[in-house]
Design an enzyme around this catalytic site. Structure first.
Site, mmCIF file in Angstrom:
data_model
loop_
_atom_site.group_PDB
_atom_site.id
_atom_site.type_symbol
_atom_site.label_atom_id
_atom_site.label_comp_id
_atom_site.label_asym_id
_atom_site.label_seq_id
_atom_site.Cartn_x
_atom_site.Cartn_y
_atom_site.Cartn_z
ATOM 1 N N GLY A 22 -11.960 -7.582 -2.413
ATOM 2 C CA GLY A 22 -11.254 -8.869 -1.448
ATOM 3 C C GLY A 22 -10.270 -9.598 -1.944
ATOM 4 O O GLY A 22 -9.039 -9.912 -1.726
ATOM 5 N N GLY A 47 -13.787 -3.220 0.320
ATOM 6 C CA GLY A 47 -14.501 -3.208 0.423
ATOM 7 C C GLY A 47 -15.230 -1.832 -0.459
ATOM 8 O O GLY A 47 -16.086 -1.881 -1.100
ATOM 9 N N ARG A 55 0.474 -0.948 0.011
ATOM 10 C CA ARG A 55 -0.085 0.072 -0.204
ATOM 11 C C ARG A 55 0.757 1.350 0.189
ATOM 12 O O ARG A 55 0.611 2.100 0.110
ATOM 13 C CB ARG A 55 -1.283 0.015 1.123
ATOM 14 N N LYS A 104 -21.001 -16.128 -0.988
ATOM 15 C CA LYS A 104 -22.669 -15.966 -1.104
ATOM 16 C C LYS A 104 -23.672 -14.892 -1.944
ATOM 17 O O LYS A 104 -23.177 -14.311 -2.314
ATOM 18 C CB LYS A 104 -23.178 -15.276 0.555
HETATM 19 P P1 AMP Z 1 -16.087 -13.212 -1.134
HETATM 20 O O1 AMP Z 1 -15.896 -12.935 0.304
HETATM 21 O O2 AMP Z 1 -18.370 -13.530 -0.619
HETATM 22 O O3 AMP Z 1 -16.042 -13.322 -2.212
HETATM 23 O O4 AMP Z 1 -16.750 -14.929 -0.313
HETATM 24 C C1 AMP Z 1 -15.297 -15.376 -0.101
HETATM 25 C C2 AMP Z 1 -14.909 -16.617 0.341
HETATM 26 O O5 AMP Z 1 -15.844 -17.834 -0.131
HETATM 27 C C3 AMP Z 1 -12.988 -17.506 0.778
HETATM 28 O O6 AMP Z 1 -13.165 -17.190 1.940
HETATM 29 C C4 AMP Z 1 -14.081 -18.788 -0.224
HETATM 30 O O7 AMP Z 1 -13.625 -19.827 0.878
HETATM 31 C C5 AMP Z 1 -15.306 -19.299 0.459
HETATM 32 N N1 AMP Z 1 -15.668 -19.809 -0.872
HETATM 33 C C6 AMP Z 1 -15.953 -19.877 -2.368
HETATM 34 N N2 AMP Z 1 -16.355 -21.157 -2.496
HETATM 35 C C7 AMP Z 1 -16.715 -22.205 -1.326
HETATM 36 C C8 AMP Z 1 -17.527 -23.185 -1.307
HETATM 37 N N3 AMP Z 1 -17.917 -23.760 -2.069
HETATM 38 N N4 AMP Z 1 -18.159 -22.630 -0.183
HETATM 39 C C9 AMP Z 1 -17.968 -21.860 0.545
HETATM 40 N N5 AMP Z 1 -17.104 -20.919 0.785
HETATM 41 C C10 AMP Z 1 -16.509 -21.059 -0.032
#
Ligand code: AMP
Length: 398
Positions: free
Chosen positions: A355, A378, A36, A199
Site C-alpha cells: 500500500g 493487502g 487498474r 508498526k
Molecule cells: P503501513 O500501512 O504500516 O505501511 O504504515 C504506513 C503509515 O505509517 C503511513 O501513513 C505513515 O505516515 C506512517 N508512518 C511512517 N513513519 C511514521 C512515524 N515515524 N510515526 C508515525 N507514523 C509513521
C-alpha cells in the site's frame, strides 16, 4: 493449469476476473484514476487477438446490500471501451437469463462487462451457487485480479473449480508472482528489503520471512523507534509498541545469527507534535527528548540507506520511511525512492510492494522508473508473508 500465452482462445468465451475497483468522482461518477483498468488491458487484448471473446467481472467499492448507482460498473464502460478500442457491452446484472444470453451470443473480438459482483450476497460469502451461475458465462476462466487474490470470494476463487481444465492467470497476476519470486528466490546478490510503515506488529511476519532471504534489511518509518527503544535508546513520544520490544530484540539477534545486515536509522527528524505545522529538528535517533516524536529519518540515515540500496542487485520496498503524507516529513521516503530509481538505472530489479510505498512512489512520480509496482496492497502483504492466496491456489490446484 493453463497458460494465457499458449491457451487456444479461438472461438472461446473467456470469463476474466479483473480488479476494476477504480476511484470515482462522488458527484459526476467519472473515473479519477484508471490505472487498474489499464493494468488489465494486456490480458484482455491478448484474448481478443487470439480470436476469443471476453466477459469481464469485477467488484467496485463496498456496496452494503444490492444495487447502488455509485458502485455500478456501468460507470466504467465507456473508459474501458476507449482503452480497449472496442465497443464494450454492459449486462445490467450478473446472472439473469438475459445476461447469460448476452454472453452466449458474444462473437469473437467482442467484450461485455457484468454488473458489480458485490451486489450479490453470494460473492463475498463465496457461495458455490453464485460461482456456478457466474461460470456459465465462460468456456475458460482467467484470474487477473491480484488485488483480491487474498479473498476466497465467488468470483475470485470459487468460480475456478468450474473450469478444471481451462483456468489460468492473466498477465498481471503472472507478473506479480514472478516479481515476488525474483526477490525471494534471487540468485543475484545483494538483496535488500526496505520495510517501513507504522508498526512492527503489522510487518513482523514479513520481516521474519525476509531474514531468511535478504542480505540487507533496512527498517524505517514508525517501527524503527520500537527497535531503538529495545536497544536502550530514548525515543521521547515517538510511536512505540512496548509489547513488541522483545520481538524487536529477537529480530536483532536473528539477523546476527543469519548474517543479515539489519540497518536501523541513526538520526531522525523530530517534531513537537504530529502535524506538518509542528516545530522540527534533527537529532540522533536514540536521543529524542520527551515531548518530541520522530516523524522521518535524518540526513545521515538517508546517506547510509542510499549506500546500501544503490549497491544492491535486487530491492523490495514495503512501507514509507516517515510520515510522507506531510511535506516536512517526506524527505526520507522521497530519497529512498530516488535511491531505488538509481539502483534500477544501474540494472537492479526493484519491486515496490504494499500500500503506502506504492502511494509514495506515485506521489513522487517515480512509478515508471522502478521495475515493478504491485497492484495489490493487502494481497501483496499476505503474499510476502508467505501465505497461500486463495485466488492463486484455486488456479494452481487440480
Ligand atoms: P503501513 O500501512 O504500516 O505501511 O504504515 C504506513 C503509515 O505509517 C503511513 O501513513 C505513515 O505516515 C506512517 N508512518 C511512517 N513513519 C511514521 C512515524 N515515524 N510515526 C508515525 N507514523 C509513521
Amino acid at each position: 493449469m493453463q497458460n494465457i500465452n499458449s491457451y487456444a482462445f479461438y472461438g472461446k468465451r473467456a470469463l476474466i476476473r479483473v480488479d476494476f475497483n477504480v476511484p470515482l468522482n462522488k458527484e459526476t461518477l467519472e473515473i479519477t484514476d484508471d490505472t487498474r483498468i489499464r493494468a488489465a488491458v494486456c490480458s484482455i487484448k491478448h484474448i481478443l487477438e487470439k480470436g476469443g471473446s471476453v466477459i469481464i467481472m469485477s467488484h467496485l467499492g463496498r456496496p452494503k446490500q444490492g444495487f447502488e448507482k455509485r458502485f455500478s460498473l456501468k460507470n466504467i464502460v465507456s473508459r474501458t471501451s476507449e482503452l480497449l478500442g472496442v465497443d464494450v457491452q454492459f449486462a445490467g446484472d450478473c446472472i439473469s437469463d438475459e445476461a447469460i444470453d448476452m454472453s452466449s451470443n458474444l462473437q469473437p473480438g467482442q467484450v461485455m462487462i457484468l454488473e458489480n459482483v458485490r451486489f450479490y450476497k453470494g460473492e463475498m460469502a463465496g457461495t458455490e451457487e453464485f460461482a456456478r451461475q457466474l461460470s456459465q458465462h465462460g468456456d475458460a476462466f482467467v484470474n487477473d485480479a491480484f488485488g483480491t487474490a487474498h479473498r476466497a470470494h465467488a468470483s475470485t476463487t470459487i468460480v475456478a473449480k468450474y473450469f478444471p481444465n481451462d483456468k489460468m492467470f492473466g498477465f498481471l497476476i503472472e507478473n506479480e508472482i514472478k516479481s515476488v519470486d525474483k526477490v525471494l528466490q534471487s540468485k543475484e546478490k545483494p538483496v535488500t528489503a526496505i520495510v517501513g510503515g507504522a508498526k512492527v506488529s503489522s510487518k513482523i511476519v514479513i520481516i521474519e520471512r525476509l531474514l531468511d532471504t535478504v542480505d540487507n534489511l533496512i527498517v524505517g518509518g514508525g517501527m524503527a523507534y520500537t527497535f531503538v527503544k529495545a536497544t536502550g535508546g530514548k525515543v521521547g513520544d515517538s510511536l512505540v509498541e512496548d509489547d513488541y520490544l522483545d520481538v524487536a530484540r529477537n529480530i536483532i539477534d536473528q539477523a546476527k545469527a543469519k548474517n543479515v545486515n539489519l540497518y536501523i536509522p541513526t538520526d531522525t527528524i523530530i517534531a513537537d507534535r504530529f502535524s506538518n505545522e509542528a516545530q522540527f529538528k534533527e537529532v540522533a535517533i536514540d536521543k529524542i527528548p520527551e515531548g518530541w516524536m520522530g516523524l522521518d529519518v535524518g540526513h545521515q540515515s538517508i546517506l547510509e540507506c542510499a549506500e546500501i540500496i544503490e549497491n544492491s542487485k535486487v530491492i523490495l520496498w514495503n512501507g514509507p520511511m516517515g510520515v510522507f503524507e506531510m511535506s516536512n516529513f517526506e524527505n526520507g521516503t522521497k530519497e529512498v525512492a530516488y535511491s531505488i530509481v538509481n539502483a534500477t538505472k544501474k540494472g537492479a530489479f526493484s519491486l515496490i510492494g504494499g500500500g503506502d510505498s506504492v502511494a509514495a512512489i506515485n506521489k513522487f512520480n517515480l512509478a515508471d522508473k522502478v521495475s515493478f509496482v504491485s497492484t495489490g496492497g493487502g494481497a501483496m502483504l499476505e503474499f510476502l508473508e508467505g501465505k497461500e492466496l486463495p485466488g492463486i491456489k484455486a488456479i494452481k490446484e487440480n
